[in-house]
Scaffold this motif. Structure first.
Motif, PDB file in Angstrom:
ATOM      1  N   GLU A 102       0.822  -1.213   0.000  1.00  0.00           N
ATOM      2  CA  GLU A 102       0.000   0.000   0.000  1.00  0.00           C
ATOM      3  C   GLU A 102       0.856   1.264   0.000  1.00  0.00           C
ATOM      4  N   ASP A 103       2.126   1.130   0.363  1.00  0.00           N
ATOM      5  CA  ASP A 103       3.031   2.292   0.413  1.00  0.00           C
ATOM      6  C   ASP A 103       3.843   2.318  -0.880  1.00  0.00           C
ATOM      7  N   PRO A 104       3.560   3.271  -1.769  1.00  0.00           N
ATOM      8  CA  PRO A 104       4.270   3.295  -3.061  1.00  0.00           C
ATOM      9  C   PRO A 104       5.780   3.497  -2.942  1.00  0.00           C
ATOM     10  N   LEU A 105       6.223   4.041  -1.795  1.00  0.00           N
ATOM     11  CA  LEU A 105       7.660   4.279  -1.605  1.00  0.00           C
ATOM     12  C   LEU A 105       8.368   3.122  -0.915  1.00  0.00           C
ATOM     13  N   SER A 106       7.590   2.180  -0.449  1.00  0.00           N
ATOM     14  CA  SER A 106       8.189   1.085   0.310  1.00  0.00           C
ATOM     15  C   SER A 106       8.991   0.161  -0.595  1.00  0.00           C
ATOM     16  N   GLU A 107      10.098  -0.253  -0.030  1.00  0.00           N
ATOM     17  CA  GLU A 107      10.917  -1.248  -0.732  1.00  0.00           C
ATOM     18  C   GLU A 107      10.836  -2.605  -0.054  1.00  0.00           C
ATOM     19  N   GLY A 108      10.063  -2.666   1.035  1.00  0.00           N
ATOM     20  CA  GLY A 108       9.900  -3.936   1.741  1.00  0.00           C
ATOM     21  C   GLY A 108       9.595  -3.698   3.203  1.00  0.00           C
ATOM     22  N   SER A 109       9.418  -4.789   3.930  1.00  0.00           N
ATOM     23  CA  SER A 109       9.108  -4.706   5.365  1.00  0.00           C
ATOM     24  C   SER A 109       9.459  -6.046   6.018  1.00  0.00           C
ATOM     25  N   GLU A 110       9.358  -6.078   7.374  1.00  0.00           N
ATOM     26  CA  GLU A 110       9.659  -7.316   8.089  1.00  0.00           C
ATOM     27  C   GLU A 110       8.922  -7.330   9.431  1.00  0.00           C
ATOM     28  N   GLU A 111       8.690  -8.560   9.926  1.00  0.00           N
ATOM     29  CA  GLU A 111       8.112  -8.749  11.250  1.00  0.00           C
ATOM     30  C   GLU A 111       8.320 -10.208  11.672  1.00  0.00           C
ATOM     31  N   ASP A 112       8.171 -10.454  12.994  1.00  0.00           N
ATOM     32  CA  ASP A 112       8.263 -11.818  13.519  1.00  0.00           C
ATOM     33  C   ASP A 112       6.880 -12.442  13.481  1.00  0.00           C
ATOM     34  N   VAL A 113       6.858 -13.703  13.037  1.00  0.00           N
ATOM     35  CA  VAL A 113       5.570 -14.404  12.881  1.00  0.00           C
ATOM     36  C   VAL A 113       5.622 -15.717  13.651  1.00  0.00           C
ATOM     37  N   LYS A 114       4.601 -15.916  14.489  1.00  0.00           N
ATOM     38  CA  LYS A 114       4.516 -17.167  15.251  1.00  0.00           C
ATOM     39  C   LYS A 114       3.697 -18.149  14.438  1.00  0.00           C
ATOM     40  N   ILE A 115       4.321 -19.277  14.086  1.00  0.00           N
ATOM     41  CA  ILE A 115       3.637 -20.319  13.326  1.00  0.00           C
ATOM     42  C   ILE A 115       3.714 -21.601  14.142  1.00  0.00           C
ATOM     43  N   GLU A 116       2.563 -21.965  14.698  1.00  0.00           N
ATOM     44  CA  GLU A 116       2.492 -23.109  15.595  1.00  0.00           C
ATOM     45  C   GLU A 116       3.514 -22.936  16.729  1.00  0.00           C
ATOM     46  N   ASP A 117       4.473 -23.862  16.908  1.00  0.00           N
ATOM     47  CA  ASP A 117       5.425 -23.759  18.010  1.00  0.00           C
ATOM     48  C   ASP A 117       6.753 -23.160  17.574  1.00  0.00           C
ATOM     49  N   LYS A 118       6.779 -22.545  16.382  1.00  0.00           N
ATOM     50  CA  LYS A 118       8.018 -21.954  15.888  1.00  0.00           C
ATOM     51  C   LYS A 118       7.845 -20.462  15.647  1.00  0.00           C
ATOM     52  N   LEU A 119       8.970 -19.782  15.689  1.00  0.00           N
ATOM     53  CA  LEU A 119       8.973 -18.351  15.459  1.00  0.00           C
ATOM     54  C   LEU A 119       9.825 -18.064  14.229  1.00  0.00           C
ATOM     55  N   PHE A 120       9.207 -17.332  13.260  1.00  0.00           N
ATOM     56  CA  PHE A 120       9.910 -16.989  12.015  1.00  0.00           C
ATOM     57  C   PHE A 120      10.055 -15.478  11.912  1.00  0.00           C
ATOM     58  N   HIS A 121      11.165 -15.075  11.359  1.00  0.00           N
ATOM     59  CA  HIS A 121      11.356 -13.655  11.047  1.00  0.00           C
ATOM     60  C   HIS A 121      11.047 -13.482   9.562  1.00  0.00           C
ATOM     61  N   SER A 122       9.935 -12.767   9.296  1.00  0.00           N
ATOM     62  CA  SER A 122       9.456 -12.605   7.907  1.00  0.00           C
ATOM     63  C   SER A 122       9.986 -11.300   7.320  1.00  0.00           C
ATOM     64  N   LYS A 123      10.668 -11.434   6.152  1.00  0.00           N
ATOM     65  CA  LYS A 123      11.174 -10.260   5.439  1.00  0.00           C
ATOM     66  C   LYS A 123      10.551 -10.221   4.030  1.00  0.00           C
ATOM     67  N   GLY A 124       9.989  -9.075   3.692  1.00  0.00           N
ATOM     68  CA  GLY A 124       9.397  -8.923   2.360  1.00  0.00           C
ATOM     69  C   GLY A 124      10.080  -7.816   1.573  1.00  0.00           C
ATOM     70  N   PHE A 125      10.386  -8.080   0.296  1.00  0.00           N
ATOM     71  CA  PHE A 125      11.067  -7.098  -0.541  1.00  0.00           C
ATOM     72  C   PHE A 125      10.206  -6.807  -1.787  1.00  0.00           C
ATOM     73  N   ILE A 126      10.006  -5.527  -2.117  1.00  0.00           N
ATOM     74  CA  ILE A 126       9.251  -5.120  -3.323  1.00  0.00           C
ATOM     75  C   ILE A 126      10.229  -5.060  -4.501  1.00  0.00           C
TER      76      ILE A 126
END
Length: 634
Positions: free
Chosen positions: A78-102
Motif C-alpha cells: 500500500e506504500d508506493p515508496l516502500s521497498e519492503g518490510s519485516e516482522e516476527d511471525v509465530k507459526i504453531e510452536d516456531k517463530l519466524f522472522h518474515s522479510k518482504g522485498f518489493i
C-alpha cells in the motif's frame, strides 16, 4: 537475440532456482494478489504441498496459513515508496522472522514481492536464556554481600557492583575510574601498591589479600580481596575480575579472641606465681614479668598508695623498662593537679580506669609528651583492694590504641583481684610466721627454764639434757627428718628428764649404787614427766616422747614395756642419744666410760633394744663425721 544468448539466460535462471533451493529458509515470490509465482524447496516442504500445486495460489492459504496476507506485507504494497518490510511471525510452536522485498522494474513499476521466512526459534530461545541468565547474574551481583568488581590492566575499576555503596559509602559511578589504592590509608597504599603490581605483572590469581579501606564517612573497613585475571579474544591480558568481602567484624573478633587468650594465659601464669611465691617482692616481680614477657604488653607497674600527708604513689615493681627514669616522684592519689592520671583515679575510686588513646586523654596532661615519646598509646589502671581500702594499683601500658576490650578488661580485673588477694595472703603469712616465731621462742625459753630447774637439783648431770638434745637433733638431721620433727625432738630432749623433779635430790646425787627401791623410784621419772606435761598443748607429742624415751624394741624397757612400732620414732632417737651421752659422761656412782664403750653398747643392742636406723645414723655421726659434744662433760 541469438540462440547462444538464450541458452545463457536459461542457464542463469536455472542456477538462480538451484541457489534458492539450496537455502534452508522458505522463500517465495508473489504478485499483488499474493499469489505465489515461484518458491524454493524449503517452502514446499514447510507447506507440505508439491511445487506444481503451489504456483498460482495465495500464500496465506498454504504457508504461513492465515485469514489473509501478513500485515507488514499488505502495508508494504500500500506504500508506493516502500521497498519492503519485516516482522516476527509465530507459526504453531516456531517463530519466524518474515522479510518482504518489493521488486520493481527500471521505471519503478511493481513486478512482484520476494518473501523470506527465517526460522529464529532457536535463536530467540538462546537470547531468552541469555537474558534470563543476565537477570539472574544481575540479581546475584546486586543481592550478594560481596562487592564484585572489574579492573583493567592498569589497575583501575571498570565495573563496581551496587554493594560498594553500602560497603564503603561510594556509588559505583564514584568508584569506576579509580584504583583500589585510592580508598586505602596512605601507608597501606604505599606498602601494597608494589606487591599488587608484581601480582598483576605475572597475572597471578589473587586469594584472600587483606587490605584496609577508608569509607566515605571516614570509618575503617578491612576487606579481603580475591580475583582472577581475564584476557581479550586475542589472548592479551585485559585485567582482573573479583570480589571484595567485608571481614572487619571477623578481624575484630580475631583481635578480641587473641586479647582474651592473652589475658587468660596471663591470668593462669599469674595464679601459678601466686601459689609459688615465697614472699611479696618475689610475687610482684614475677607478676610484672609475666605481663610483659608472656602477654606482650610494653610496661607493667605495681604501685602502692602511701598513707602519708602527700598521699604519695610509690612504684614497688615493674617490667618493660626502668621506671626510675619514667615514674614521676610527685604523683599523688590526692585529687589535685598532680593526681589526675588513671592510676590516681583508680586508687581514689577503687575502680578500673581505662585510657584507650593517651594522645587524646585529658588526665595525662603534664605527662603526655613523656608517655607518648616512649611509644605508649593506651593504658589501664586496675585497683588493688583489700577489705578496708585500695592499697595500690596495677598499671599496664600498650603501644596500640584501643588495646583493652570488654572481655580483656574483665580478665585483667580478675587478675588484679587475685594479685591483691595474694599480696594480703603473703602479708598474713608473714605475720603468722612472725607470731609463730615469737611463740616458739617463748616456748623454748620456757622449756630451757624448766630444764635448768631440773638440772639444778642434780648437779652431777648438769648439762646432760642439753647434750642429749644436741646428739638427738644431729641424729634426726642425719636421718633426713623434717624441720618440724627435728624441732620437736630438740625440745623434748631438753626436758626428757623433767620427771626427776619428783625424785629426792639425795637419790639423784647418791654416789654409790642404787638399791632396788631407789632404782624403781628413778624409773618413775618418764611417767612423772608425762603427768606434768600431758595437758600442755604443744605442736608436737612432747609428753608422749618423754613417756617413751626409756622403752626398748623388745619390750624390756619402761614404764609401759612398749615394743617396735608402738614406740614413737622421736622417743627411739632420744633413747639412743641418752645412752651414748650417759655412758660417755661422769655419773655420781662412776667415772665416764668414754665414747667407744657407749657406741659398742648401741651396736650390741641394735635391732633388739635400739632402732637399727637410729643406731646407724648415730654411728655414722661419730665414726665418719667426727661428731663431738659442744658442751664440756662433767
Amino acid at each position: 537475440m541469438n540462440e547462444e544468448m538464450i541458452d545463457k539466460i536459461k542457464y542463469a535462471h536455472q542456477e538462480w532456482l538451484c541457489a534458492l533451493d539450496a537455502v534452508s529458509s522458505p522463500i517465495f515470490l508473489h504478485d499483488k494478489d499474493f499469489r505465489i509465482l515461484r518458491c524454493n524447496k524449503a517452502y514446499s516442504q514447510y507447506a507440505g504441498i508439491p511445487y506444481a500445486e503451489i504456483i498460482g495460489r495465495a500464500y496465506y492459504e498454504l504457508f504461513p496459513k492465515n485469514d489473509g496476507p501478513l500485515p507488514h506485507c499488505t502495508e508494504a504494497l500500500e506504500d508506493p515508496l516502500s521497498e519492503g518490510s519485516e516482522e516476527d511471525v509465530k507459526i504453531e510452536d516456531k517463530l519466524f522472522h518474515s522479510k518482504g522485498f518489493i521488486i520493481k522494474d527500471e521505471h519503478g513499476n511493481y513486478l512482484y514481492s520476494l518473501h523470506i521466512l527465517e526460522d529464529i526459534t532457536e535463536q530467540r530461545q538462546i537470547e531468552e536464556a541469555l537474558r534470563t541468565s543476565e537477570e539472574k547474574f544481575r540479581a546475584l551481583v546486586e543481592s550478594t554481600n560481596d562487592w564484585i568488581w572489574e579492573i583493567d590492566r592498569n589497575g583501575n575499576y571498570t565495573y563496581a557492583s551496587p554493594r560498594v555503596e553500602s560497603l564503603l559509602g561510594y556509588t559505583p559511578e564514584e568508584v569506576v575510574g579509580k584504583s583500589p589504592f585510592d580508598f586505602m590509608p596512605l601507608e597501606d597504599a604505599q606498602r601494597l601498591r608494589g606487591e599488587f603490581q608484581k601480582l598483576i605483572t605475572k597475572h597471578t590469581p589473587l586469594f584472600g589479600l587483606e587490605n584496609t579501606n577508608v569509607c566515605k564517612d571516614g570509618t575503617i573497613k578491612i576487606l579481603e580481596t580475591s580475583g582472577l585475571p581475564f584476557f581479550d579474544k586475542n589472548g592479551v591480558f585485559a585485567g582482573y575480575r573479583g570480589i571484595d568481602r567485608d571481614i572487619t567484624e571477623r578481624k575484630q573478633s580475631e583481635v578480641s579472641l587473641h586479647q582474651a587468650n592473652r589475658a587468660l594465659k596471663t591470668l593462669s601464669a599469674v595464679n601459678t606465681a601466686l601459689v609459688r611465691a615465697a614472699n611479696e617482692g618475689e610475687l610482684l616481680k614475677n607478676v610484672t614479668d609475666i605481663i610483659v614477657q608472656q602477654a606482650s604488653y610494653q610496661l607493667a607497674v605495681v604501685v602502692y598508695a602511701d598513707e602519708n600527708p602527700q598521699k604519695s604513689i610509690r612504684p614497688v615493681s615493674a617490667a618493660g623498662m626502668d621506671i626510675t627514669h619514667y615514674w614521676a616522684e610527685d604523683i599523688t592519689w590526692d585529687d589535685t593537679e598532680k593526681g589526675q592520671l588513671p592510676v590516681c583515679e583508680a586508687i581514689r575510686s577503687g575502680k578500673t580506669q581505662i585510657c584507650h588513646n593517651i594522645a587524646c586523654a585529658i588526665g595525662f596532661k603534664g605527662w603526655k609528651e613523656s608517655t607518648l615519646s616512649k611509644g605508649f598509646a593506651s593504658n589501664i589502671a586496675l585497683p588493688l583492694n583489700n577489705t578496708h581500702r585500695t592499697f595500690g594499683a596495677l598499671c599496664i601500658y600498650s603501644t596500640e590504641e584501643n588495646t583493652f576490650d570488654k572481655e580483656e578488661i574483665r580478665l585483667l580485673e580478675e587478675l588484679a583481684n587475685d594479685l591483691a588477694y595474694g599480696i594480703m595472703n603473703l602479708r598474713a603469712r608473714v605475720e603468722q610466721e612472725q607470731h609463730a616465731t615469737l611463740l616458739r621462742q617463748s616456748l623454748e625459753q620456757s622449756i630451757q627454764t624448766i630444764a635448768a630447774t631440773v638440772e639444778a637439783r642434780d648437779p652431777y648431770t648438769a648439762g646432760h639434757q642439753h647434750r642429749v638434745s644436741e646428739l638427738a637433733t644431729a641424729i634426726a638431721r642425719e636421718m633426713n627428718l623434717s624441720k618440724e620433727q627435728i624441732q620437736g625432738i630438740h625440745l623434748a630432749s631438753i626436758i626428757h628428764d623433767l620427771g626427776k623433779i619428783h625424785i629426792p635430790a639425795e637419790i639423784l646425787s647418791k654416789p654409790g649404787k642404787l638399791n632396788t627401791i631407789e632404782f624403781m623410784l628413778i624409773q618413775t621419772h618418764p611417767q612423772e614427766g608425762y603427768n606434768i606435761l600431758k595437758e600442755v598443748k604443744f605442736p608436737w607429742p612432747i609428753a608422749d616422747i618423754i613417756l617413751q624415751h626409756h622403752e626398748k624394741l623388745d619390750g624390756s624397757g619402761y614404764p609401759q614395756g612398749l615394743k617396735g612400732d608402738k614406740i614413737l620414732l622421736e622417743a627411739k632417737i632420744i633413747c639412743v642419744a641418752d645412752v651414748v651421752e650417759a655412758m660417755s659422761s661422769h655419773r655420781p656412782y662412776r667415772a665416764s666410760l668414754g665414747i667407744k664403750p657407749a657406741l659398742n653398747e648401741i651396736k650390741r643392742g641394735r635391732g633388739s633394744w635400739y632402732d637399727p636406723s637410729v643406731v646407724d645414723a648415730c654411728l655414722k655421726l661419730f665414726e665418719e663425721k667426727r661428731f663431738k659434744f659442744s658442751t664440756t662433760h662433767s
